[in-house]
Design a protein around this motif. Structure first.
Motif, PDB file in Angstrom:
ATOM      1  N   VAL A  68       0.850  -1.194   0.000  1.00 31.13           N
ATOM      2  CA  VAL A  68       0.000   0.000   0.000  1.00 31.13           C
ATOM      3  C   VAL A  68       0.882   1.239   0.000  1.00 31.13           C
ATOM      4  O   VAL A  68       1.759   1.399   0.860  1.00 31.13           O
ATOM      5  CB  VAL A  68      -0.933   0.005   1.232  1.00 31.13           C
ATOM      6  N   ILE A  69       0.630   2.116  -0.972  1.00 30.25           N
ATOM      7  CA  ILE A  69       1.401   3.350  -1.111  1.00 30.25           C
ATOM      8  C   ILE A  69       0.447   4.533  -1.097  1.00 30.25           C
ATOM      9  O   ILE A  69      -0.493   4.602  -1.903  1.00 30.25           O
ATOM     10  CB  ILE A  69       2.222   3.370  -2.419  1.00 30.25           C
ATOM     11  N   ARG A  70       0.673   5.466  -0.186  1.00 31.77           N
ATOM     12  CA  ARG A  70      -0.060   6.730  -0.165  1.00 31.77           C
ATOM     13  C   ARG A  70       0.947   7.821  -0.506  1.00 31.77           C
ATOM     14  O   ARG A  70       1.869   8.101   0.278  1.00 31.77           O
ATOM     15  CB  ARG A  70      -0.689   6.982   1.207  1.00 31.77           C
ATOM     16  N   LEU A  71       0.803   8.418  -1.682  1.00 32.39           N
ATOM     17  CA  LEU A  71       1.756   9.427  -2.133  1.00 32.39           C
ATOM     18  C   LEU A  71       1.565  10.737  -1.377  1.00 32.39           C
ATOM     19  O   LEU A  71       0.448  11.256  -1.290  1.00 32.39           O
ATOM     20  CB  LEU A  71       1.603   9.681  -3.634  1.00 32.39           C
ATOM     21  N   GLY A  72       2.654  11.278  -0.842  1.00 32.60           N
ATOM     22  CA  GLY A  72       2.611  12.566  -0.173  1.00 32.60           C
ATOM     23  C   GLY A  72       2.707  13.706  -1.174  1.00 32.60           C
ATOM     24  O   GLY A  72       2.990  13.494  -2.358  1.00 32.60           O
ATOM     25  N   PRO A  73       2.474  14.945  -0.729  1.00 33.22           N
ATOM     26  CA  PRO A  73       2.617  16.100  -1.614  1.00 33.22           C
ATOM     27  C   PRO A  73       4.012  16.153  -2.238  1.00 33.22           C
ATOM     28  O   PRO A  73       5.008  16.020  -1.532  1.00 33.22           O
ATOM     29  CB  PRO A  73       2.375  17.290  -0.680  1.00 33.22           C
ATOM     30  N   GLY A  74       4.059  16.309  -3.550  1.00 26.53           N
ATOM     31  CA  GLY A  74       5.342  16.403  -4.247  1.00 26.53           C
ATOM     32  C   GLY A  74       5.972  15.072  -4.593  1.00 26.53           C
ATOM     33  O   GLY A  74       7.009  15.028  -5.254  1.00 26.53           O
ATOM     34  N   ALA A  75       5.375  13.960  -4.157  1.00 26.99           N
ATOM     35  CA  ALA A  75       5.936  12.628  -4.432  1.00 26.99           C
ATOM     36  C   ALA A  75       5.404  12.098  -5.753  1.00 26.99           C
ATOM     37  O   ALA A  75       4.333  12.489  -6.219  1.00 26.99           O
ATOM     38  CB  ALA A  75       5.590  11.662  -3.309  1.00 26.99           C
ATOM     39  N   LEU A  76       6.145  11.178  -6.362  1.00 21.78           N
ATOM     40  CA  LEU A  76       5.691  10.528  -7.583  1.00 21.78           C
ATOM     41  C   LEU A  76       6.297   9.141  -7.697  1.00 21.78           C
ATOM     42  O   LEU A  76       7.320   8.831  -7.095  1.00 21.78           O
ATOM     43  CB  LEU A  76       6.044  11.370  -8.815  1.00 21.78           C
ATOM     44  N   LEU A  77       5.636   8.302  -8.486  1.00 21.89           N
ATOM     45  CA  LEU A  77       6.132   6.966  -8.816  1.00 21.89           C
ATOM     46  C   LEU A  77       6.616   6.976 -10.252  1.00 21.89           C
ATOM     47  O   LEU A  77       5.958   7.546 -11.127  1.00 21.89           O
ATOM     48  CB  LEU A  77       5.024   5.923  -8.647  1.00 21.89           C
ATOM     49  N   ARG A  78       7.772   6.348 -10.487  1.00 19.88           N
ATOM     50  CA  ARG A  78       8.332   6.312 -11.841  1.00 19.88           C
ATOM     51  C   ARG A  78       8.761   4.897 -12.201  1.00 19.88           C
ATOM     52  O   ARG A  78       9.367   4.192 -11.395  1.00 19.88           O
ATOM     53  CB  ARG A  78       9.560   7.233 -11.933  1.00 19.88           C
ATOM     54  N   ARG A  79       8.436   4.503 -13.430  1.00 18.05           N
ATOM     55  CA  ARG A  79       8.974   3.281 -14.016  1.00 18.05           C
ATOM     56  C   ARG A  79      10.245   3.666 -14.764  1.00 18.05           C
ATOM     57  O   ARG A  79      10.214   4.517 -15.653  1.00 18.05           O
ATOM     58  CB  ARG A  79       7.962   2.662 -14.976  1.00 18.05           C
ATOM     59  N   GLN A  80      11.367   3.051 -14.397  1.00 16.62           N
ATOM     60  CA  GLN A  80      12.642   3.422 -15.010  1.00 16.62           C
ATOM     61  C   GLN A  80      13.503   2.190 -15.257  1.00 16.62           C
ATOM     62  O   GLN A  80      13.315   1.137 -14.628  1.00 16.62           O
ATOM     63  CB  GLN A  80      13.382   4.416 -14.104  1.00 16.62           C
ATOM     64  N   ARG A  81      14.419   2.351 -16.169  1.00 16.13           N
ATOM     65  CA  ARG A  81      15.365   1.269 -16.426  1.00 16.13           C
ATOM     66  C   ARG A  81      16.318   1.133 -15.245  1.00 16.13           C
ATOM     67  O   ARG A  81      16.651   2.114 -14.578  1.00 16.13           O
ATOM     68  CB  ARG A  81      16.159   1.541 -17.710  1.00 16.13           C
ATOM     69  N   THR A  82      16.789  -0.076 -15.023  1.00 13.49           N
ATOM     70  CA  THR A  82      17.637  -0.354 -13.873  1.00 13.49           C
ATOM     71  C   THR A  82      18.899   0.497 -13.868  1.00 13.49           C
ATOM     72  O   THR A  82      19.374   0.931 -12.815  1.00 13.49           O
ATOM     73  CB  THR A  82      18.002  -1.849 -13.836  1.00 13.49           C
ATOM     74  N   LYS A  83      19.444   0.762 -15.039  1.00 11.68           N
ATOM     75  CA  LYS A  83      20.714   1.486 -15.128  1.00 11.68           C
ATOM     76  C   LYS A  83      20.553   3.000 -15.100  1.00 11.68           C
ATOM     77  O   LYS A  83      21.559   3.717 -15.057  1.00 11.68           O
ATOM     78  CB  LYS A  83      21.458   1.057 -16.393  1.00 11.68           C
ATOM     79  N   GLU A  84      19.323   3.493 -15.128  1.00  7.60           N
ATOM     80  CA  GLU A  84      19.130   4.945 -15.079  1.00  7.60           C
ATOM     81  C   GLU A  84      19.562   5.497 -13.725  1.00  7.60           C
ATOM     82  O   GLU A  84      19.338   4.881 -12.680  1.00  7.60           O
ATOM     83  CB  GLU A  84      17.662   5.303 -15.315  1.00  7.60           C
ATOM     84  N   ALA A  85      20.179   6.669 -13.754  1.00  8.54           N
ATOM     85  CA  ALA A  85      20.609   7.319 -12.510  1.00  8.54           C
ATOM     86  C   ALA A  85      19.394   7.616 -11.634  1.00  8.54           C
ATOM     87  O   ALA A  85      18.337   7.999 -12.136  1.00  8.54           O
ATOM     88  CB  ALA A  85      21.351   8.605 -12.836  1.00  8.54           C
ATOM     89  N   ARG A  86      19.565   7.437 -10.349  1.00  6.62           N
ATOM     90  CA  ARG A  86      18.463   7.700  -9.417  1.00  6.62           C
ATOM     91  C   ARG A  86      18.353   9.193  -9.136  1.00  6.62           C
ATOM     92  O   ARG A  86      19.355   9.857  -8.886  1.00  6.62           O
ATOM     93  CB  ARG A  86      18.674   6.931  -8.114  1.00  6.62           C
ATOM     94  N   GLN A  87      17.134   9.668  -9.141  1.00  4.48           N
ATOM     95  CA  GLN A  87      16.901  11.070  -8.834  1.00  4.48           C
ATOM     96  C   GLN A  87      17.076  11.320  -7.341  1.00  4.48           C
ATOM     97  O   GLN A  87      16.825  10.430  -6.522  1.00  4.48           O
ATOM     98  CB  GLN A  87      15.481  11.460  -9.249  1.00  4.48           C
ATOM     99  N   PRO A  88      17.472  12.535  -6.975  1.00  5.07           N
ATOM    100  CA  PRO A  88      17.508  12.873  -5.545  1.00  5.07           C
ATOM    101  C   PRO A  88      16.132  12.683  -4.923  1.00  5.07           C
ATOM    102  O   PRO A  88      15.118  12.998  -5.540  1.00  5.07           O
ATOM    103  CB  PRO A  88      17.921  14.353  -5.556  1.00  5.07           C
ATOM    104  N   GLY A  89      16.101  12.148  -3.721  1.00  4.82           N
ATOM    105  CA  GLY A  89      14.826  11.928  -3.058  1.00  4.82           C
ATOM    106  C   GLY A  89      14.192  10.586  -3.357  1.00  4.82           C
ATOM    107  O   GLY A  89      13.058  10.340  -2.935  1.00  4.82           O
ATOM    108  N   THR A  90      14.916   9.691  -4.047  1.00  2.00           N
ATOM    109  CA  THR A  90      14.374   8.352  -4.314  1.00  2.00           C
ATOM    110  C   THR A  90      14.391   7.551  -3.017  1.00  2.00           C
ATOM    111  O   THR A  90      15.452   7.209  -2.508  1.00  2.00           O
ATOM    112  CB  THR A  90      15.187   7.630  -5.400  1.00  2.00           C
ATOM    113  N   GLU A  91      13.224   7.279  -2.475  1.00  2.00           N
ATOM    114  CA  GLU A  91      13.114   6.597  -1.185  1.00  2.00           C
ATOM    115  C   GLU A  91      13.001   5.079  -1.329  1.00  2.00           C
ATOM    116  O   GLU A  91      13.535   4.335  -0.521  1.00  2.00           O
ATOM    117  CB  GLU A  91      11.904   7.130  -0.404  1.00  2.00           C
ATOM    118  N   LEU A  92      12.253   4.619  -2.329  1.00  2.00           N
ATOM    119  CA  LEU A  92      12.017   3.183  -2.504  1.00  2.00           C
ATOM    120  C   LEU A  92      12.305   2.792  -3.944  1.00  2.00           C
ATOM    121  O   LEU A  92      11.852   3.467  -4.875  1.00  2.00           O
ATOM    122  CB  LEU A  92      10.563   2.842  -2.151  1.00  2.00           C
ATOM    123  N   THR A  93      13.064   1.717  -4.123  1.00  2.00           N
ATOM    124  CA  THR A  93      13.361   1.178  -5.449  1.00  2.00           C
ATOM    125  C   THR A  93      12.997  -0.297  -5.457  1.00  2.00           C
ATOM    126  O   THR A  93      13.536  -1.084  -4.679  1.00  2.00           O
ATOM    127  CB  THR A  93      14.855   1.338  -5.798  1.00  2.00           C
TER     128      THR A  93
END
Length: 279
Positions: A75-100
């Motif tokens: 269960v995921i409840r997105l907070g203000p300013g949060a987002l979910l992204r589908r990305q390739r494994t080798k893509e650089a992680r954005q600052p603020g990435t909490e869960l992968t």
């Protein structure tokens, strides 16, 4: 200040996740910190509940995304300013990435939340309402199930409260905030401070139609992307319903109904946008 996403954005995310993740097997899960976890002693206690499980579906309860993994929900409840992204494994992680979450095939799902205001938890399917009792107190869901006109009218006319407060109350209807409440009230021709039990039957019908129309159109256009409430889907594409807003954020522009300037006023510590034709 960033404000929270509303129902059309969360439903857009849910539909994309359901199409993209169903059938995928989780290889591993990694947390940057404990910031988004609810009720865990350590990160391993959480990640071990995900690894090796297959995604069966992605559902929604109010604004909670429920990723079904066998007999549990992530269960995921997105907070203000949060987002979910589908990305390739080798893509650089954005600052603020909490869960992968890494899948055996098909890259990663990342929760990006610089403020750590989201909530993430794994619960058993049979005990979800015990573990998350707030889900048992949710009101009408205009996307999840058809709203009965008689039920809607009874709930509106039985309240001695102002319309904007009613629309923004999750116990009445889920996932409506400042953006869509203003649009709904404009479409219905009703003021934000009108008291519910003063409405005529015809006005309640207009409000009912406006709720259904605005919410479904916002999903059709994949949500609203605004400066103070940015929204990108899981592939990084912004919603486009902002191009169809009638009043929200448009103070001073000409109203599409009266051609007089759109007004705004402070209402309980936040801006409300409306047209002089609303009564």
């Amino acid at each position: 200040m960033t404000i929270a996403l509303e129902l059309p954005e969360i439903e857009t995310v849910r539909r994309d996740l359901d199409r993209d993740l169903t059938g995928r097997k989780i290889k591993s899960a990694e947390l940057a910190s404990m910031a988004v976890l609810e009720g865990y002693r350590n990160r391993k206690q959480f990640t071990s509940q995900l690894e090796g499980r297959k995604v069966a579906s992605v559902r929604r309860a109010g604004l909670h995304l429920c990723i079904e993994i066998e007999d549990h929900y992530l269960v995921i409840r997105l907070g203000p300013g949060a987002l979910l992204r589908r990305q390739r494994t080798k893509e650089a992680r954005q600052p603020g990435t909490e869960l992968t979450i890494t899948f055996t095939q098909g890259g990663q799902l990342r929760l990006i939340d610089p403020d750590g205001s989201s909530q993430v938890q794994v619960v058993h399917v049979e005990t979800i309402f015990e573990d998350l009792p707030e889900l048992d107190r949710l009101g009408l869901d205009p996307i999840g199930e058809p709203i009965s006109w008689t039920d809607f009218a009874g709930r509106v006319l039985g309240r001695d409260t102002q319309l904007k407060d009613l629309l923004c109350d999750d116990a009445f209807i889920v996932g409506i905030g400042d953006v869509y409440s203003d649009e709904i009230l404009f479409t219905a021709g009703l003021r934000h401070d009108r008291v519910c039990n003063t409405l005529s039957s015809q006005e309640v019908r207009r409000l009912y139609r406006a709720v259904v129309e605005i919410v479904h159109n916002a999903v059709k256009y994949r949500g609203t992307n605004l400066e103070d409430r940015p929204f990108l889907d899981i592939f990084g594409v912004p919603g486009i319903y902002q191009d169809h807003l009638s009043v929200y954020g448009r103070a001073g522009d000409l109203s599409p109904r009266s051609r007089a300037p759109i007004l705004r006023t402070r209402y309980k510590n936040r801006w409300t946008y409306y047209c002089a034709t609303q009564v």
